[in-house]
Write an enzyme that holds these catalytic residues in place. Sequence first.
Site, short mmCIF file in Angstrom:
data_model
loop_
_atom_site.label_atom_id
_atom_site.label_comp_id
_atom_site.label_asym_id
_atom_site.label_seq_id
_atom_site.Cartn_x
_atom_site.Cartn_y
_atom_site.Cartn_z
N TYR A 1 2.67 10.33 -0.19
CA TYR A 1 3.64 10.35 0.13
C TYR A 1 5.33 10.53 0.02
O TYR A 1 5.17 10.56 -1.18
CB TYR A 1 3.99 8.54 0.96
CG TYR A 1 3.02 8.60 1.45
CD1 TYR A 1 1.82 8.63 2.66
CD2 TYR A 1 2.28 6.58 0.91
CE1 TYR A 1 0.62 8.14 3.25
CE2 TYR A 1 0.74 6.59 2.07
CZ TYR A 1 0.88 6.85 2.46
OH TYR A 1 -0.77 6.56 3.24
N HIS B 1 -8.39 8.67 -1.08
CA HIS B 1 -7.39 8.70 0.37
C HIS B 1 -7.68 9.39 1.29
O HIS B 1 -8.56 9.25 2.24
CB HIS B 1 -5.92 10.06 0.05
CG HIS B 1 -5.46 9.87 1.14
ND1 HIS B 1 -2.92 9.51 0.73
CD2 HIS B 1 -5.44 8.78 2.43
CE1 HIS B 1 -3.10 9.12 1.99
NE2 HIS B 1 -4.28 8.48 2.67
N SER C 1 -10.74 5.52 2.34
CA SER C 1 -10.28 5.89 3.16
C SER C 1 -10.59 7.58 3.88
O SER C 1 -11.18 8.23 3.59
CB SER C 1 -8.41 5.80 2.76
OG SER C 1 -8.24 6.25 4.20
N ASN C 2 -11.14 7.82 5.75
CA ASN C 2 -10.99 8.53 6.23
C ASN C 2 -12.22 9.10 6.11
O ASN C 2 -12.28 10.11 5.57
CB ASN C 2 -10.11 9.53 6.09
CG ASN C 2 -8.10 8.90 6.50
OD1 ASN C 2 -8.26 8.43 7.09
ND2 ASN C 2 -7.63 9.09 5.21
N ASP D 1 0.90 -1.55 -0.36
CA ASP D 1 -0.13 -0.03 0.21
C ASP D 1 0.90 1.32 -0.21
O ASP D 1 1.80 2.02 0.43
CB ASP D 1 -0.52 0.13 1.37
CG ASP D 1 -1.56 1.36 1.80
OD1 ASP D 1 -2.88 1.21 1.09
OD2 ASP D 1 -1.16 2.10 1.94
#
Length: 330
Positions: free
Chosen positions: A53, A145, A175-176, A48
């Site tokens: 990032y 994300h 996500s989130n 992942d």
Amino acid sequence: MEMVELGRTGQQVSSLALGAMQMGNATDEPDSIRILDRFTEAGGTFIDTADCYEWWGFRGSRGGQSEEVLGRWMADRGNRDRIFLATKGSGLPTHDDALWAADGTPNWDLARRTFAGAGADTLRKALDGSLRRLGTDHVDLYYVHVDDRSTPLEETLEALDGLVKAGKIRYLGWSNVRTWRLEAIKQLCDRYGWTAPVAVQQQHSYLRPNPSVDNVSIVGNEQLDWLRANPGTALVAYSPILKGIYDNVAKRSQFTDYTGPDTDARLATVDAIAGETGATPNQVVVAFLMAQDSPRVVPLIGPRTPEQLENLLPAADVKLSADQLARLSA
């Protein structure tokens, strides 16, 4: 390492996922390669990353270092077809010098207010950038994300469905995200025939969150209940060991998001079962999460060093008895 089905897709992935967030920054490339090689040698397939990032790693960074390291590693090893590759879009903040303080500390408040979001064009461009850095023509799992409540869900879902139909994405995730948003996403996909998410990536551990905590990223009882009712969506649990607090008694009081009336009892049970099995408390927690199938949980570990990976890999071989699982659950 055992394999498990992702949701109800028929797709088998390793029961433990490897997070590559720190690769290329906090973890240098040689150590990143060692971690990736060791994880796959142990039977791991699920890796992942994300396009952002680690933008916060140094002043002026626009992220992408993790994807670049993964791309070089897969090209060198020739193993792309053996990797279940996940990445994410929508979480990269707008470039601004104010994203870093004078000492280089990231300004997370500004970042959260300027995330790229999940507009159709934004996601298309983000995915193309990820594919270029990863050196591949598709990703196996693509997450939104950071849930974007300023963009109509219809716009986001239709764009993602188009990217699936174009062959650039195999499966979708989120996500989130709040539980009510997951239900709204599910209903829209059902109504319009769009590709529905098969995974949700949230922070989840063995300790239960403090009842007063209101954090969109932390799984609570309502979200667990929704996931049980929707077994087509797997829970990919990031920060499963909460930065290693189960092995480090001195750190246990630092995670106030996970302090509650049963915290001491849960930690005592983990410690007791660690003694019974010869495993570390961190390994017991990961093994417990791997044993969950309602909902299905895939722990996502993010070791910064090869040594941290070696300390967690034995969790895949920890077999908790029915009695031990029941005691942990209780």
